[in-house]
Design a protein around this motif. Structure first.
Motif, PDB file in Angstrom:
ATOM      1  N   ILE A  55      -2.759  68.593  67.295  1.00 47.72           N
ATOM      2  CA  ILE A  55      -1.664  67.629  67.298  1.00 47.72           C
ATOM      3  C   ILE A  55      -2.104  66.323  67.945  1.00 47.72           C
ATOM      4  O   ILE A  55      -1.791  65.239  67.441  1.00 47.72           O
ATOM      5  N   PHE A  56      -2.840  66.408  69.024  1.00 45.67           N
ATOM      6  CA  PHE A  56      -3.327  65.196  69.689  1.00 45.67           C
ATOM      7  C   PHE A  56      -4.212  64.386  68.754  1.00 45.67           C
ATOM      8  O   PHE A  56      -4.083  63.164  68.652  1.00 45.67           O
ATOM      9  N   LEU A  57      -5.106  65.054  68.048  1.00 46.11           N
ATOM     10  CA  LEU A  57      -5.997  64.358  67.129  1.00 46.11           C
ATOM     11  C   LEU A  57      -5.221  63.736  65.969  1.00 46.11           C
ATOM     12  O   LEU A  57      -5.550  62.632  65.511  1.00 46.11           O
ATOM     13  N   ILE A  58      -4.183  64.405  65.482  1.00 48.07           N
ATOM     14  CA  ILE A  58      -3.342  63.847  64.421  1.00 48.07           C
ATOM     15  C   ILE A  58      -2.624  62.603  64.914  1.00 48.07           C
ATOM     16  O   ILE A  58      -2.561  61.579  64.219  1.00 48.07           O
ATOM     17  N   VAL A  59      -2.081  62.644  66.130  1.00 54.43           N
ATOM     18  CA  VAL A  59      -1.369  61.498  66.690  1.00 54.43           C
ATOM     19  C   VAL A  59      -2.317  60.315  66.877  1.00 54.43           C
ATOM     20  O   VAL A  59      -1.975  59.169  66.550  1.00 54.43           O
ATOM     21  N   VAL A  60      -3.515  60.568  67.367  1.00 55.63           N
ATOM     22  CA  VAL A  60      -4.494  59.487  67.536  1.00 55.63           C
ATOM     23  C   VAL A  60      -4.843  58.876  66.175  1.00 55.63           C
ATOM     24  O   VAL A  60      -4.903  57.652  66.029  1.00 55.63           O
ATOM     25  N   GLY A  61      -5.041  59.722  65.184  1.00 58.21           N
ATOM     26  CA  GLY A  61      -5.340  59.221  63.834  1.00 58.21           C
ATOM     27  C   GLY A  61      -4.201  58.390  63.271  1.00 58.21           C
ATOM     28  O   GLY A  61      -4.428  57.342  62.652  1.00 58.21           O
ATOM     29  N   MET A  62      -2.962  58.824  63.494  1.00 59.91           N
ATOM     30  CA  MET A  62      -1.803  58.070  63.010  1.00 59.91           C
ATOM     31  C   MET A  62      -1.695  56.723  63.721  1.00 59.91           C
ATOM     32  O   MET A  62      -1.317  55.721  63.113  1.00 59.91           O
ATOM     33  N   GLN A  63      -2.017  56.676  65.001  1.00 62.10           N
ATOM     34  CA  GLN A  63      -1.978  55.402  65.719  1.00 62.10           C
ATOM     35  C   GLN A  63      -3.038  54.455  65.183  1.00 62.10           C
ATOM     36  O   GLN A  63      -2.798  53.249  65.067  1.00 62.10           O
ATOM     37  N   ILE A  64      -4.196  54.965  64.841  1.00 57.68           N
ATOM     38  CA  ILE A  64      -5.252  54.126  64.276  1.00 57.68           C
ATOM     39  C   ILE A  64      -4.815  53.571  62.919  1.00 57.68           C
ATOM     40  O   ILE A  64      -4.988  52.383  62.636  1.00 57.68           O
ATOM     41  N   ILE A  65      -4.223  54.413  62.089  1.00 59.31           N
ATOM     42  CA  ILE A  65      -3.751  53.962  60.776  1.00 59.31           C
ATOM     43  C   ILE A  65      -2.635  52.926  60.937  1.00 59.31           C
ATOM     44  O   ILE A  65      -2.617  51.897  60.249  1.00 59.31           O
ATOM     45  N   GLY A  66      -1.707  53.177  61.842  1.00 56.75           N
ATOM     46  CA  GLY A  66      -0.623  52.224  62.077  1.00 56.75           C
ATOM     47  C   GLY A  66      -1.132  50.884  62.567  1.00 56.75           C
ATOM     48  O   GLY A  66      -0.689  49.825  62.103  1.00 56.75           O
ATOM     49  N   LEU A  67      -2.074  50.903  63.491  1.00 63.34           N
ATOM     50  CA  LEU A  67      -2.658  49.660  64.000  1.00 63.34           C
ATOM     51  C   LEU A  67      -3.397  48.917  62.890  1.00 63.34           C
ATOM     52  O   LEU A  67      -3.309  47.688  62.797  1.00 63.34           O
ATOM     53  N   ALA A  68      -4.089  49.653  62.030  1.00 62.55           N
ATOM     54  CA  ALA A  68      -4.785  49.020  60.911  1.00 62.55           C
ATOM     55  C   ALA A  68      -3.803  48.369  59.948  1.00 62.55           C
ATOM     56  O   ALA A  68      -4.051  47.278  59.434  1.00 62.55           O
ATOM     57  N   MET A  69      -2.654  49.013  59.725  1.00 58.07           N
ATOM     58  CA  MET A  69      -1.649  48.433  58.831  1.00 58.07           C
ATOM     59  C   MET A  69      -1.055  47.160  59.421  1.00 58.07           C
ATOM     60  O   MET A  69      -0.794  46.197  58.693  1.00 58.07           O
ATOM     61  N   PHE A  70      -0.825  47.141  60.726  1.00 54.51           N
ATOM     62  CA  PHE A  70      -0.303  45.939  61.356  1.00 54.51           C
ATOM     63  C   PHE A  70      -1.356  44.840  61.411  1.00 54.51           C
ATOM     64  O   PHE A  70      -1.057  43.671  61.167  1.00 54.51           O
ATOM     65  N   SER A  71      -2.588  45.188  61.704  1.00 55.09           N
ATOM     66  CA  SER A  71      -3.664  44.195  61.802  1.00 55.09           C
ATOM     67  C   SER A  71      -3.994  43.566  60.458  1.00 55.09           C
ATOM     68  O   SER A  71      -4.305  42.378  60.379  1.00 55.09           O
ATOM     69  N   SER A  72      -3.929  44.353  59.405  1.00 52.03           N
ATOM     70  CA  SER A  72      -4.257  43.836  58.074  1.00 52.03           C
ATOM     71  C   SER A  72      -3.107  43.060  57.443  1.00 52.03           C
ATOM     72  O   SER A  72      -3.304  42.361  56.451  1.00 52.03           O
ATOM     73  N   GLY A  73      -1.909  43.191  57.994  1.00 54.17           N
ATOM     74  CA  GLY A  73      -0.753  42.502  57.435  1.00 54.17           C
ATOM     75  C   GLY A  73       0.009  43.325  56.413  1.00 54.17           C
ATOM     76  O   GLY A  73       0.993  42.859  55.842  1.00 54.17           O
ATOM     77  N   ALA A  74      -0.432  44.560  56.167  1.00 52.93           N
ATOM     78  CA  ALA A  74       0.230  45.408  55.173  1.00 52.93           C
ATOM     79  C   ALA A  74       1.657  45.749  55.600  1.00 52.93           C
ATOM     80  O   ALA A  74       2.572  45.752  54.771  1.00 52.93           O
ATOM     81  N   ALA A  75       1.876  46.004  56.867  1.00 49.34           N
ATOM     82  CA  ALA A  75       3.224  46.349  57.345  1.00 49.34           C
ATOM     83  C   ALA A  75       4.168  45.161  57.175  1.00 49.34           C
ATOM     84  O   ALA A  75       5.324  45.331  56.762  1.00 49.34           O
ATOM     85  N   HIS A  76       3.683  43.967  57.459  1.00 53.64           N
ATOM     86  CA  HIS A  76       4.501  42.759  57.306  1.00 53.64           C
ATOM     87  C   HIS A  76       4.853  42.534  55.836  1.00 53.64           C
ATOM     88  O   HIS A  76       5.992  42.202  55.498  1.00 53.64           O
ATOM     89  N   MET A  77       3.876  42.744  54.958  1.00 50.81           N
ATOM     90  CA  MET A  77       4.105  42.569  53.525  1.00 50.81           C
ATOM     91  C   MET A  77       5.133  43.579  53.007  1.00 50.81           C
ATOM     92  O   MET A  77       6.051  43.217  52.260  1.00 50.81           O
ATOM     93  N   ILE A  78       5.009  44.830  53.414  1.00 52.13           N
ATOM     94  CA  ILE A  78       5.949  45.864  52.982  1.00 52.13           C
ATOM     95  C   ILE A  78       7.350  45.546  53.501  1.00 52.13           C
ATOM     96  O   ILE A  78       8.344  45.703  52.776  1.00 52.13           O
ATOM     97  N   GLY A  79       7.449  45.081  54.736  1.00 55.44           N
ATOM     98  CA  GLY A  79       8.757  44.703  55.295  1.00 55.44           C
ATOM     99  C   GLY A  79       9.389  43.552  54.543  1.00 55.44           C
ATOM    100  O   GLY A  79      10.607  43.568  54.270  1.00 55.44           O
ATOM    101  N   ASN A  80       8.596  42.545  54.189  1.00 54.91           N
ATOM    102  CA  ASN A  80       9.131  41.408  53.433  1.00 54.91           C
ATOM    103  C   ASN A  80       9.626  41.833  52.055  1.00 54.91           C
ATOM    104  O   ASN A  80      10.665  41.361  51.587  1.00 54.91           O
ATOM    105  N   ILE A  81       8.892  42.730  51.401  1.00 52.22           N
ATOM    106  CA  ILE A  81       9.311  43.227  50.090  1.00 52.22           C
ATOM    107  C   ILE A  81      10.629  43.978  50.215  1.00 52.22           C
ATOM    108  O   ILE A  81      11.541  43.808  49.390  1.00 52.22           O
TER     109      ILE A  81
END
Length: 110
Positions: A55-81
Motif C-alpha cells: 500500500i505504501f508503494l502504491i501511494v508513493v507511485g500515485m503521488q508521483i503520477i499526480g505530481l507529474a500531471m500537475f507539473s506537465s499541465g495535464a491536470a489544468h487542461m483537464i480541469g479547463n475542459i
C-alpha cells in the motif's frame, strides 16, 4: 504511561499536523515514526515496517503520477475542459468531475 495511550497521542498530533499542513505530509509521517521511537512505543523494525508494504508503494507511485500531471499541465487542461463542457451548470460539473475521476482512476491506479 501505557504505550497504547502514547501512540494515540502521537497519532492525534499527526492528524492535526496533516490537517493544518504545518509541515509537508511526508515530514509529518516521518516525525510520527521518530516520535514512536523516542517515546519507546515500538522498536525500529516495527516502526519502519509500514514503509515496505504494498500500500505504501502504491501511494508513493500515485503521488508521483499526480505530481507529474500537475507539473506537465495535464491536470489544468483537464480541469479547463470540464469547466467549458459544464457551462454554468453545477450538476454537469459534478457529473463530469465524477466521470473524469472514474476514468483516470481506472488507468492510473493499477
Amino acid at each position: 504511561m501505557d504505550p497504547a495511550i502514547k501512540s494515540l497521542i502521537i497519532m492525534a498530533v499527526c492528524v492535526v499536523l496533516f490537517v493544518t499542513e504545518t509541515f509537508p505530509s511526508a515530514t509529518t509521517a516521518l516525525l510520527g515514526c521518530v516520535a514512536m521511537l523516542v517515546f519507546k512505543v515500538g522498536t525500529l523494525p516495527q516502526v519502519l515496517s509500514g514503509f515496505s508494504g504494498d500500500i505504501f508503494l502504491i501511494v508513493v507511485g500515485m503521488q508521483i503520477i499526480g505530481l507529474a500531471m500537475f507539473s506537465s499541465g495535464a491536470a489544468h487542461m483537464i480541469g479547463n475542459i470540464a469547466i467549458k463542457l459544464s457551462g454554468n451548470s453545477e450538476r454537469k460539473y459534478i457529473f463530469l468531475s465524477c466521470l473524469i475521476s472514474a476514468v483516470l482512476s481506472a488507468f492510473l491506479s493499477n
